[in-house]
Write a protein that holds these residues in place. Structure first.
Motif, PDB file in Angstrom:
ATOM      1  N   LEU A 181     -48.152  51.838 -47.338  1.00  0.00           N
ATOM      2  CA  LEU A 181     -48.836  53.152 -47.590  1.00  0.00           C
ATOM      3  C   LEU A 181     -47.971  54.263 -47.407  1.00  0.00           C
ATOM      4  N   ASP A 182     -48.049  55.263 -48.515  1.00  0.00           N
ATOM      5  CA  ASP A 182     -47.257  56.501 -48.312  1.00  0.00           C
ATOM      6  C   ASP A 182     -48.393  57.675 -48.329  1.00  0.00           C
ATOM      7  N   PRO A 183     -48.771  58.236 -47.321  1.00  0.00           N
ATOM      8  CA  PRO A 183     -49.971  59.006 -47.413  1.00  0.00           C
ATOM      9  C   PRO A 183     -49.688  60.469 -47.981  1.00  0.00           C
ATOM     10  N   GLN A 184     -48.434  60.889 -47.861  1.00  0.00           N
ATOM     11  CA  GLN A 184     -47.888  62.081 -48.488  1.00  0.00           C
ATOM     12  C   GLN A 184     -47.899  61.990 -50.046  1.00  0.00           C
ATOM     13  N   GLY A 185     -47.291  60.960 -50.731  1.00  0.00           N
ATOM     14  CA  GLY A 185     -47.482  60.477 -52.031  1.00  0.00           C
ATOM     15  C   GLY A 185     -48.805  60.512 -52.483  1.00  0.00           C
ATOM     16  N   ARG A 186     -49.787  59.699 -51.820  1.00  0.00           N
ATOM     17  CA  ARG A 186     -51.128  59.723 -52.079  1.00  0.00           C
ATOM     18  C   ARG A 186     -51.507  61.197 -52.429  1.00  0.00           C
ATOM     19  N   ALA A 187     -51.618  61.966 -51.237  1.00  0.00           N
ATOM     20  CA  ALA A 187     -51.928  63.183 -51.097  1.00  0.00           C
ATOM     21  C   ALA A 187     -51.471  64.102 -52.447  1.00  0.00           C
ATOM     22  N   ILE A 188     -50.280  64.071 -52.788  1.00  0.00           N
ATOM     23  CA  ILE A 188     -49.760  64.683 -53.937  1.00  0.00           C
ATOM     24  C   ILE A 188     -50.342  64.164 -55.353  1.00  0.00           C
ATOM     25  N   GLN A 189     -50.419  62.863 -55.288  1.00  0.00           N
ATOM     26  CA  GLN A 189     -51.171  62.360 -56.438  1.00  0.00           C
ATOM     27  C   GLN A 189     -52.725  62.897 -56.639  1.00  0.00           C
ATOM     28  N   GLN A 190     -53.381  62.682 -55.474  1.00  0.00           N
ATOM     29  CA  GLN A 190     -54.599  63.193 -55.649  1.00  0.00           C
ATOM     30  C   GLN A 190     -54.741  64.408 -55.973  1.00  0.00           C
ATOM     31  N   LEU A 191     -54.139  65.569 -55.231  1.00  0.00           N
ATOM     32  CA  LEU A 191     -54.052  66.958 -55.658  1.00  0.00           C
ATOM     33  C   LEU A 191     -53.688  67.104 -56.968  1.00  0.00           C
ATOM     34  N   LEU A 192     -52.661  66.492 -57.599  1.00  0.00           N
ATOM     35  CA  LEU A 192     -52.524  66.595 -59.292  1.00  0.00           C
ATOM     36  C   LEU A 192     -53.490  65.999 -60.141  1.00  0.00           C
ATOM     37  N   ALA A 193     -54.301  65.033 -59.647  1.00  0.00           N
ATOM     38  CA  ALA A 193     -55.374  64.226 -60.536  1.00  0.00           C
ATOM     39  C   ALA A 193     -56.533  65.551 -60.497  1.00  0.00           C
ATOM     40  N   GLN A 194     -56.579  66.135 -59.256  1.00  0.00           N
ATOM     41  CA  GLN A 194     -57.728  67.179 -59.411  1.00  0.00           C
ATOM     42  C   GLN A 194     -57.447  68.428 -60.458  1.00  0.00           C
ATOM     43  N   HIS A 195     -56.291  68.462 -60.372  1.00  0.00           N
ATOM     44  CA  HIS A 195     -55.926  69.642 -61.206  1.00  0.00           C
ATOM     45  C   HIS A 195     -55.591  69.428 -62.588  1.00  0.00           C
ATOM     46  N   GLY A 196     -55.915  68.163 -63.061  1.00  0.00           N
ATOM     47  CA  GLY A 196     -55.798  67.571 -64.141  1.00  0.00           C
ATOM     48  C   GLY A 196     -54.673  66.648 -64.725  1.00  0.00           C
ATOM     49  N   TYR A 197     -53.857  66.400 -63.769  1.00  0.00           N
ATOM     50  CA  TYR A 197     -52.761  65.669 -64.320  1.00  0.00           C
ATOM     51  C   TYR A 197     -53.163  64.330 -64.160  1.00  0.00           C
ATOM     52  N   SER A 198     -53.749  63.778 -65.161  1.00  0.00           N
ATOM     53  CA  SER A 198     -54.291  62.256 -65.119  1.00  0.00           C
ATOM     54  C   SER A 198     -53.252  61.404 -65.367  1.00  0.00           C
ATOM     55  N   GLN A 199     -51.993  61.842 -66.121  1.00  0.00           N
ATOM     56  CA  GLN A 199     -50.926  60.798 -66.364  1.00  0.00           C
ATOM     57  C   GLN A 199     -50.366  60.406 -65.367  1.00  0.00           C
ATOM     58  N   ILE A 200     -50.413  61.080 -64.125  1.00  0.00           N
ATOM     59  CA  ILE A 200     -49.786  60.779 -62.920  1.00  0.00           C
ATOM     60  C   ILE A 200     -50.427  59.621 -62.286  1.00  0.00           C
ATOM     61  N   LYS A 201     -49.933  58.594 -62.393  1.00  0.00           N
ATOM     62  CA  LYS A 201     -50.697  57.176 -61.523  1.00  0.00           C
ATOM     63  C   LYS A 201     -50.279  56.902 -60.265  1.00  0.00           C
ATOM     64  N   ASP A 202     -49.065  57.282 -59.921  1.00  0.00           N
ATOM     65  CA  ASP A 202     -48.703  56.906 -58.530  1.00  0.00           C
ATOM     66  C   ASP A 202     -47.510  58.022 -58.292  1.00  0.00           C
ATOM     67  N   VAL A 203     -47.453  58.286 -56.946  1.00  0.00           N
ATOM     68  CA  VAL A 203     -46.481  59.009 -56.518  1.00  0.00           C
ATOM     69  C   VAL A 203     -45.778  58.581 -55.076  1.00  0.00           C
ATOM     70  N   ARG A 204     -44.562  58.481 -55.066  1.00  0.00           N
ATOM     71  CA  ARG A 204     -44.140  57.916 -53.456  1.00  0.00           C
ATOM     72  C   ARG A 204     -43.076  59.020 -53.119  1.00  0.00           C
ATOM     73  N   VAL A 205     -43.075  59.357 -51.658  1.00  0.00           N
ATOM     74  CA  VAL A 205     -42.013  60.333 -51.342  1.00  0.00           C
ATOM     75  C   VAL A 205     -40.945  59.836 -50.393  1.00  0.00           C
TER      76      VAL A 205
END
Lengths: 79, 79
Positions: free
Chosen positions: B14-38
């Motif tokens: 589990l990558d909590p920082q990547g998950r946080a970025i992915q969720q933040l971006l999803a809230q801002h409308g970036y639904s194309q971003i499915k997964d983020v790993r840092v």
């Protein structure tokens, strides 16, 4: 598709984490290591976009969220 | 010579920082971003070593200091 954003400090900006690693390694005898700079590698899995769209989207996201434009620079690598 | 070490979480970790970025971006409308790993990108300036020596030295340093072998993996890129 998979894409990457690499965020690094601009040349000339002090990187305390890199400096700490360099000093620690020097204390452990790694005198060949003259400079260390630490950056972030952010890997993305993107859906329904082509390479050009991915670049546009990630440039936007990098400028707004991932990089601090005052001290950091970023580059985008798409597959 | 310049070399790089790239440290990333092992697949499945589990990558909590990547998950946080992915969720933040999803809230801002970036639904194309499915997964983020840092991950970390560590750039080295090395003196008096060739490419093979740089790899040996950086593998040692990565195992001991830069990466947590339980949850992270690393790769080395030399010029």
């Amino acid at each position: 598709m998979k894409s990457k954003v690499i965020v690094t400090f601009k040349p000339g900006v002090l990187d305390p984490q890199g400096r700490a690693i360099q000093q620690l390694l020097a204390q452990h005898g790694y005198s060949q290591i003259k400079d260390v700079r630490v950056g972030k590698l952010i890997e993305f899995e993107l859906d329904g976009v082509d390479s050009a769209q991915a670049r546009t989207l990630l440039a936007e996201v990098s400028e707004q969220v991932l990089a601090n434009p005052i001290i950091e620079t970023f580059r985008i690598e798409t597959e």
